[in-house]
Design a protein around this motif. Structure first.
Motif, PDB file in Angstrom:
ATOM      1  N   THR A   1       0.844  -1.201   0.000  1.00  0.00           N
ATOM      2  CA  THR A   1       0.000   0.000   0.000  1.00  0.00           C
ATOM      3  C   THR A   1       0.875   1.245   0.000  1.00  0.00           C
ATOM      4  N   THR A   2       0.258   2.367  -0.347  1.00  0.00           N
ATOM      5  CA  THR A   2       0.987   3.634  -0.388  1.00  0.00           C
ATOM      6  C   THR A   2       1.597   3.948   0.978  1.00  0.00           C
ATOM      7  N   ASN A   3       0.839   3.700   2.014  1.00  0.00           N
ATOM      8  CA  ASN A   3       1.340   3.876   3.366  1.00  0.00           C
ATOM      9  C   ASN A   3       1.855   2.521   3.857  1.00  0.00           C
ATOM     10  N   PRO A   4       3.173   2.354   4.000  1.00  0.00           N
ATOM     11  CA  PRO A   4       3.693   1.037   4.390  1.00  0.00           C
ATOM     12  C   PRO A   4       3.137   0.551   5.726  1.00  0.00           C
ATOM     13  N   GLY A   5       2.690   1.485   6.551  1.00  0.00           N
ATOM     14  CA  GLY A   5       2.089   1.104   7.826  1.00  0.00           C
ATOM     15  C   GLY A   5       0.779   0.365   7.653  1.00  0.00           C
TER      16      GLY A   5
END
Lengths: 339, 191
Positions: free
Chosen positions: A146-150
């Motif tokens: 995802t764009t946010n690795p979190g």
């Protein structure tokens, strides 16, 4: 007392196409192309229900807010701008799809009451079907990228809406919030804290399977709701007069107001719901489980869409507060606190 | 109706990362409180957060979220001992142009290649105690067989750890044998 633990359930699944850069880093033309590819897929015959594609550029603020209020669109997506964004609703609103928001696709599902397992079943199915045309960005160790690795991993965000006014009023919510955070969940007020309605969601990246994440959110939510119920009983036992007074005043205001803001309306309906659940109040035509539906219908865009001229109505119109007060008077007609 | 995930959740992204109360422990949670209409943000370590929760009589509203961005910042050794500037600038993704600085500031990567380019940084950032970070959930139906093998091996490795912890050694041995077998298959798999 209501048997449902959750006031509402929601789920989001974020996915990206492996062969393209993520939306914020991709060329607009490539995003438009991807959107068209997805729209073409949605028009295909593989779906049990039809998808309805919405034109975001032609959509008014009232219409997009209405979708947000129905849980079909996230607030961040509604407020964002950019090329290649798209949106579609599955069936009568059983699910929805945000295209080229933070990630290439985000499947969403929302429903009142306990419905996380059913939502996962549906979204999992829709996800599998989308995958027949999209090559998902996936890594065996990281999971769905995802764009946010979190958020990488399951790419799943679980939202459990809880009704906990007694915890909030007695100042016990902080303990529950820190406890939830310690368990990897976040907690936030849904409508600025009005009516003691909060949302619990999985906060960070974990490697657990989706069903374990769902179970975890449900278990923590159940613990918080049980605490809420025990605090209500304590209030009734130790502060019976004040509890009756609080609920009675809420019913009185709801029956006699001619202009009502949304947060105040949520607080009043919430108090009425507590009265019903504790067996302290009679509100003809309303049940503890129908209260959330009433709150939904009192949201600004719902009132414009369902009670005003959609073409001329705007979310700042004072008429909204007047209509809301009328709806509450009708809903609470004949309501009283039992003596 | 979803909570609005505003940037306020990570409000201190460019600021201190230590606990507002004790001033020594790293802050890992963000408490937003509204008492009598006054909003306050506090960044706390787990220990102080528990004591705050116990003391908050009359608390009207609370938001508690871990800050992923702060976590990323905290985990970056570069923040404590500045590296050579040229070396820092060299870390960028050749596919989308995202730099390590971009990642630190926005918490976002630009493409799947970023996961390889910034792997050390991301691995350090998402290490959590007690929680498996390897993805053990759903996987694409159309992925390569090697992905499925790796996925199954990670699932078995987790099972093995749990069985050993419970001292169920006989079952653990069976799982270990299965892992060896899958490992051999994976080594012989050209994909």
């Amino acid at each position: 007392m209501s048997a449902a633990v959750l006031t509402a359930s929601a789920l989001g699944l974020s996915r990206n196409e492996a062969d393209r850069r993520f939306p914020h880093a991709e060329d607009p033309a490539a995003l438009v192309e991807l959107r068209q590819e997805i729209f073409d897929t949605l028009k295909g015959g593989m779906w049990d229900r039809a998808w309805r594609v919405h034109d975001l550029e032609a959509m008014s603020e009232v219409e997009s807010t209405y979708l947000v209020e129905r849980g079909l669109m996230t607030p961040a997506f509604a407020e964002a701008t950019g090329e290649g964004r798209g949106f579609a609703v599955y069936g009568a609103g059983e699910a929805s799809l945000e295209i080229n928001g933070v990630d290439h696709v985000r499947l969403l599902g929302f429903r009142p009451g306990d419905g996380l397992a059913a939502l996962w079943t549906l979204l999992n199915l829709l996800d599998d079907r989308l995958e027949t045309v999209l090559t998902y960005a996936f890594d065996p160790r990281w999971g769905y990228l995802t764009t946010n690795p979190g958020r990488a991993g399951s790419g799943m965000r679980v939202y459990a809406t809880l009704h906990v006014p007694a915890l909030m009023l007695t100042g016990r919510l902080a303990g529950a919030a820190v406890g939830a955070l310690g368990q990897g969940l976040s907690m936030a007020p849904l409508w600025g804290g009005a009516g003691g309605i909060i949302q619990v969601s999985n906060a960070g990246r974990v490697g657990r399977p989706e069903k374990e994440i769902l179970q975890h959110v449900e278990d923590i939510s159940r613990g918080i709701v049980e605490k809420e119920r025990s605090v209500r009983k304590m209030l009734l036992r130790e502060s019976a007069v004040q509890t009756r007074d609080h609920i009675g005043r809420a019913l009185g205001v709801a029956q006699h107001s001619w202009s009502m803001s949304f947060p105040e309306a949520v607080t009043l309906v919430s108090a009425g719901q507590v009265g019903l659940e504790l067996g302290l109040a009679d509100i003809p035509g309303m049940t503890a489980t129908s209260a959330f539906g009433l709150i939904s219908r009192l949201q600004p865009a719902h009132i414009v869409m369902e009670h005003m001229d959609v073409k001329t109505g705007c979310l700042e119109s004072p008429e909204i507060d007047e209509i809301r007060a009328r709806l509450l008077r009708e809903e609470f007609a004949g309501a009283h606190v039992r003596s | 109706m979803y909570i609005d995930e505003s940037p306020d959740w990570n409000i201190e992204n460019d600021g201190s990362v230590v606990c507002d109360l004790c001033g020594t422990e790293p802050a890992t949670m963000h408490l937003l409180r509204v008492v009598d209409g006054v909003v306050s943000h506090t960044h706390l370590c787990p220990g102080c957060a528990e004591s705050v929760a116990e003391e908050n009589e009359g608390l009207a509203l609370v938001l508690a979220v871990p800050s992923v961005l702060r976590h990323l910042g905290r985990s970056a050794p570069a923040d404590e001992t500045p590296p050579d500037p040229p070396e820092r600038e060299e870390r960028f993704c050749g596919v989308c142009g995202t730099t390590l600085t971009d990642l630190r500031e926005s918490g976002m990567v630009g493409c799947i290649n970023c996961y390889q380019v910034f792997i050390d940084y991301l691995q350090t950032s998402f290490e959590t105690e007690g929680e498996p970070v390897e993805h053990l959930g759903k996987m694409p139906l159309r992925g390569p067989e090697s992905d499925a093998l790796k996925h199954e091996m990670m699932r078995l490795q987790r099972m093995l750890r749990e069985l050993v912890e419970c001292e169920r050694f006989e079952e653990a041995a069976g799982v270990r044998d299965r892992l060896t077998e899958l490992g051999q298959r994976l080594d012989g798999d050209p994909s």
